[in-house]
Enzyme design. Structure first.
Site, PDB file in Angstrom:
ATOM      1  N   GLU A   8       0.813  -1.220   0.000  1.00  0.00           N
ATOM      2  CA  GLU A   8       0.000   0.000   0.000  1.00  0.00           C
ATOM      3  C   GLU A   8       0.843   1.266   0.000  1.00  0.00           C
ATOM      4  O   GLU A   8       0.451   2.280  -0.562  1.00  0.00           O
ATOM      5  CB  GLU A   8      -0.938  -0.006   1.211  1.00  0.00           C
ATOM      6  CG  GLU A   8      -1.975   1.085   1.161  1.00  0.00           C
ATOM      7  CD  GLU A   8      -3.185   0.781   2.031  1.00  0.00           C
ATOM      8  OE1 GLU A   8      -3.741   1.723   2.593  1.00  0.00           O
ATOM      9  OE2 GLU A   8      -3.568  -0.404   2.145  1.00  0.00           O
ATOM     10  N   ASP A 107      -2.886  -3.253   2.902  1.00  0.00           N
ATOM     11  CA  ASP A 107      -3.473  -3.479   4.221  1.00  0.00           C
ATOM     12  C   ASP A 107      -4.724  -4.346   4.097  1.00  0.00           C
ATOM     13  O   ASP A 107      -5.503  -4.192   3.151  1.00  0.00           O
ATOM     14  CB  ASP A 107      -3.827  -2.150   4.890  1.00  0.00           C
ATOM     15  CG  ASP A 107      -2.595  -1.302   5.181  1.00  0.00           C
ATOM     16  OD1 ASP A 107      -1.484  -1.863   5.174  1.00  0.00           O
ATOM     17  OD2 ASP A 107      -2.755  -0.092   5.417  1.00  0.00           O
ATOM     18  N   TYR A 315      -1.408  -4.147  13.045  1.00  0.00           N
ATOM     19  CA  TYR A 315      -2.231  -3.205  12.276  1.00  0.00           C
ATOM     20  C   TYR A 315      -3.194  -2.461  13.198  1.00  0.00           C
ATOM     21  O   TYR A 315      -3.923  -3.082  13.986  1.00  0.00           O
ATOM     22  CB  TYR A 315      -3.011  -3.976  11.208  1.00  0.00           C
ATOM     23  CG  TYR A 315      -3.672  -3.091  10.191  1.00  0.00           C
ATOM     24  CD1 TYR A 315      -2.921  -2.237   9.398  1.00  0.00           C
ATOM     25  CD2 TYR A 315      -5.060  -3.108  10.015  1.00  0.00           C
ATOM     26  CE1 TYR A 315      -3.520  -1.425   8.444  1.00  0.00           C
ATOM     27  CE2 TYR A 315      -5.671  -2.295   9.069  1.00  0.00           C
ATOM     28  CZ  TYR A 315      -4.893  -1.462   8.298  1.00  0.00           C
ATOM     29  OH  TYR A 315      -5.498  -0.660   7.358  1.00  0.00           O
TER      30      TYR A 315
END
Length: 383
Positions: A8, A107, A315
């Site tokens: 990303e 992600d 995350y």
């Protein structure tokens, strides 16, 4: 065989390349953008980071003239998708032509899946090689290797959920912004644009609810005061209790300011048991960052994302506050037991079965936010 992976962001691409390439990575330039070249499992790998969304939606040009288009018609018009970052389009197609296989490694959430599909769409204009998906919740060596060793199919439905949100945002925002702006201009003769979108609408609903419900109105409360003494600091409360009148509070503070001595007329000691907090999901993390650290949600989330991209934490965007039954606590805690600062705490945890204080929500997206590795400069504990 050449495998091309799209992350990303560039920082994530660099981390992935460093992990899979065991540090033996060549940084190259593709259409003026950074990419990383290395060998893994006997294959040639190229990893490039994107820049978030590189495509966007807009209405066809004939609908751009506000004075000639009824705002309500926009709700029934299909918008067009176009590339906003041409340099990334060129780089994706360049790499795709070299690829025998493509892996999307953005992600693992709706937006990440959609960003990956943007790269997939552009790549498929120049090649028809297989496309797979690497899913991970932390940029740790263990998770990254596992994700790339066992890639899965891209999730079309998850990507389209983000696509639907983009289209709704555009349609609702454009239609209502034009309608309200044109209506006000007729009355107020102003050229200002009044932006109305879904977030604005939600905020207005909240404000209306707050004004209509006296129980939700903010009430200022003052508590006196923080005192310093030889034994440390302690909090004192005025005999009248909490002070809600600003002028009265200021008057009391003025009288006390600079005082060198005071008399404690009553001391209260309370003992309370507090349950361990639930694991951190995004909402709870932002609340705690604000309450205990005084950090705004925007700064807290940006900091958490940078820690994730650097491989220090998992995350940070997750709704889950419950660890999976097979979560590997022991390996994680054992790594921290090697560090002097954490050794006593880690060993006390490892000395008994690890039973986490779980919340009730498992969104099946990412685990609760947790540390992955120590910060640089922390000393290793003697073995």
């Amino acid at each position: 065989m050449t495998v091309v992976a799209f992350a990303e962001k560039n920082k994530a691409a660099a981390q992935i390349a460093s992990i899979l390439g065991d540090g033996e990575v060549d940084k190259i330039s593709v259409e003026g953008l950074p990419a990383y070249e290395f060998k893994w499992k006997g294959e040639e790998w190229l990893v490039m980071g994107l820049s978030g969304h590189i495509m966007s939606y807009d209405f066809p040009e004939k609908y751009n003239k506000w004075s000639e288009v009824d705002p309500s018609t926009l709700l029934g018009v299909d918008p067009e998708k176009f590339v906003t970052r041409k340099e990334y389009e060129a780089a994706i197609k360049n790499l795709a032509k070299r690829a025998d296989k493509i892996i999307l490694a953005c992600d693992y959430d709706r937006e990440g899946e959609n960003i990956g599909f943007e790269a997939k769409t552009l790549a498929e204009e120049v090649t028809n090689v297989p496309v797979a998906r690497a899913r991970f919740s932390a940029l740790s060596p263990k998770e990254v290797r596992k994700a790339f060793e066992s890639p899965v199919d891209p999730d079309h439905n998850l990507a389209m959920a983000a696509e639907a949100r983009q289209i709704l945002d555009l349609k609702m925002g454009a239609a209502f912004t034009r309608f309200v702006t044109l209506s006000v201009r007729e009355k107020a003769r102003t050229k200002d644009v009044l932006s109305i979108g879904l977030p604005d609408s939600y905020l207005r609903v909240c404000l209306r609810k707050g004004k209509s419900n006296p129980g939700l109105r903010q009430r200022t409360s003052g508590r006196l005061l923080q005192f310093a003494a030889k034994g440390g600091e302690f909090e004192g409360t005025h005999r009248a209790g909490n002070i809600h009148d600003k002028e009265k509070a200021a008057e009391i503070f003025k009288r006390l300011k600079g005082a060198k001595e005071g008399l404690v007329v009553k001391k209260t000691v309370k003992e309370a048991k507090t349950s361990p907090p639930n694991p951190l999901n995004t909402t709870e993390f932002l609340k705690r960052a604000s309450k205990f650290l005084g950090i705004s949600p925007e700064v807290a989330l940006e900091t958490a994302e940078q820690l994730y991209l650097a491989g220090f934490t998992s995350y940070p965007r997750t709704e889950t506050n419950k660890y999976a039954d097979d979560f590997d606590f022991k390996s994680l805690v054992f790594d921290f037991a090697r560090q002097k600062e954490y050794k006593p705490f880690a060993e006390s945890i490892l000395s008994a079965p690890i039973v986490p204080k779980n919340g009730e929500k498992d969104a099946h997206d990412h685990p609760p936010i947790h540390p992955i590795r120590r910060l640089p400069g922390e000393r290793s504990a003697p073995q």
